[in-house]
Design an enzyme around this catalytic site. Structure first.
Site, PDB file in Angstrom:
ATOM      1  N   VAL A  25       0.872  -1.177   0.000  1.00 16.25           N
ATOM      2  CA  VAL A  25       0.000   0.000   0.000  1.00 16.25           C
ATOM      3  C   VAL A  25       0.910   1.228   0.000  1.00 16.25           C
ATOM      4  CG1 VAL A  25      -1.835   1.207   1.234  1.00 16.25           C
ATOM      5  CG2 VAL A  25      -1.707  -1.289   1.354  1.00 16.25           C
ATOM      6  N   THR A  85       2.292   5.014   0.349  1.00 12.36           N
ATOM      7  CA  THR A  85       2.102   6.249   1.125  1.00 12.36           C
ATOM      8  C   THR A  85       2.143   7.440   0.167  1.00 12.36           C
ATOM      9  OG1 THR A  85       4.489   6.213   1.525  1.00 12.36           O
ATOM     10  CG2 THR A  85       3.079   5.358   3.268  1.00 12.36           C
ATOM     11  N   ILE A 109       4.383  -1.427   3.437  1.00 15.73           N
ATOM     12  CA  ILE A 109       4.260   0.003   3.175  1.00 15.73           C
ATOM     13  C   ILE A 109       5.169   0.409   2.011  1.00 15.73           C
ATOM     14  CG2 ILE A 109       4.541   2.306   4.180  1.00 15.73           C
ATOM     15  CD1 ILE A 109       2.175   0.633   5.314  1.00 15.73           C
ATOM     16  N   LYS A 110       4.534   0.947   0.981  1.00 19.78           N
ATOM     17  CA  LYS A 110       5.287   1.364  -0.203  1.00 19.78           C
ATOM     18  C   LYS A 110       5.743   2.811  -0.015  1.00 19.78           C
ATOM     19  CE  LYS A 110       4.534  -0.086  -4.903  1.00 19.78           C
ATOM     20  NZ  LYS A 110       3.552  -0.113  -5.974  1.00 19.78           N
ATOM     21  N   VAL A 111       7.010   3.034  -0.258  1.00 16.53           N
ATOM     22  CA  VAL A 111       7.604   4.351  -0.036  1.00 16.53           C
ATOM     23  C   VAL A 111       8.408   4.704  -1.281  1.00 16.53           C
ATOM     24  CG1 VAL A 111       9.209   5.629   1.457  1.00 16.53           C
ATOM     25  CG2 VAL A 111       7.789   3.821   2.449  1.00 16.53           C
TER      26      VAL A 111
END
Ligand code: E4P
Length: 216
Positions: free
Chosen positions: A56, A58, A82-84
């Site tokens: 998902v 950010t 968490i995709k950054v």
């Protein structure tokens, strides 16, 4: 090699999942927009039937905001990653999230050095975009083999998640190099099952079976 499905369209994800083709899911703001539904509701629904990792992305542009979003998104499902994005603030956030035991996927990787930096920051996955590199006249797959060599040289455990896949050929090349995961649009995942000689063979077997069934 693991296969993730690169989509936020619940029905399409279900379809390929039922074929046994899905080890995880990746989403991004463009895919969420395409699905045309609420972000949280979509991720929660995907998480209700997918056990593997779900990336998902950010949206905050500073580390503090990314970390806050990560804490919220992590509660949307059982295996949220968490995709950054790859930049300085992103790397600050990945360092902190890694300390907190939150899994991350560093996205928009276009060079092997970016991948190495993300791995040093503690990323769980790096997502090099092969198709977008091909689109500008590079050979996207070259960075996959460079990243594999670098990670092996330094025993880095960060997984190589090949993204921006445009064809089955990308997947077989990535698998030969030894990438850990390919994230694949549903239509391309379905193509992996197909071969014209398989279809021809099935038709011939069915035809021959008709003949001996009639003699029974
Ligand atoms: C997945 O994590 C990426 O966001 C996605 O594969 C990008 O694909 P595209 O280059 O086709 O948009």
């Amino acid at each position: 090699m693991e296969f993730f499905v690169d989509s936020a369209e619940v029905e399409l994800i279900k379809e390929v999942n039922e074929m046994g083709l899905v080890d995880g899911v990746t989403t991004n703001p463009t895919l969420i927009k395409k699905a045309g539904r609420d972000h949280e509701e979509t991720i929660r629904e995907i998480s209700s039937f997918i056990d593997g990792p779900i990336s998902v992305e950010t949206l905050s542009e500073d580390a503090e905001g990314i970390i806050k979003e990560a804490e919220v998104f992590s509660k949307w499902g059982k295996n949220i990653v968490i995709k950054v994005v790859m930049n300085a603030e992103g790397m600050k956030a990945v360092k902190e999230l890694s300390k907190r035991g939150i899994k991350t996927n560093v996205t928009l990787i276009f060079s092997a050095l970016q991948a190495m930096i993300a791995a040093k920051a503690g990323a769980t996955y790096v997502s090099p975009f092969v198709g977008r590199l091909d689109d500008i006249g590079h050979v996207g797959m070259e960075i996959i083999s460079d990243i594999r060599d670098i990670f092996d040289n330094y025993s880095m455990s960060t997984k190589i998640l090949v993204a921006s896949i445009r064809s089955p050929q990308h997947i077989s090349e990535a698998a030969i190099i030894g990438a850990d995961v390919s994230t694949v649009p549903p239509a391309i995942l379905k193509q992996l099952l197909k071969h014209p000689l398989t279809d021809k063979g099935i038709a011939a077997f069915l035809e021959d079976a008709k003949a001996w069934k009639q003699n029974d």
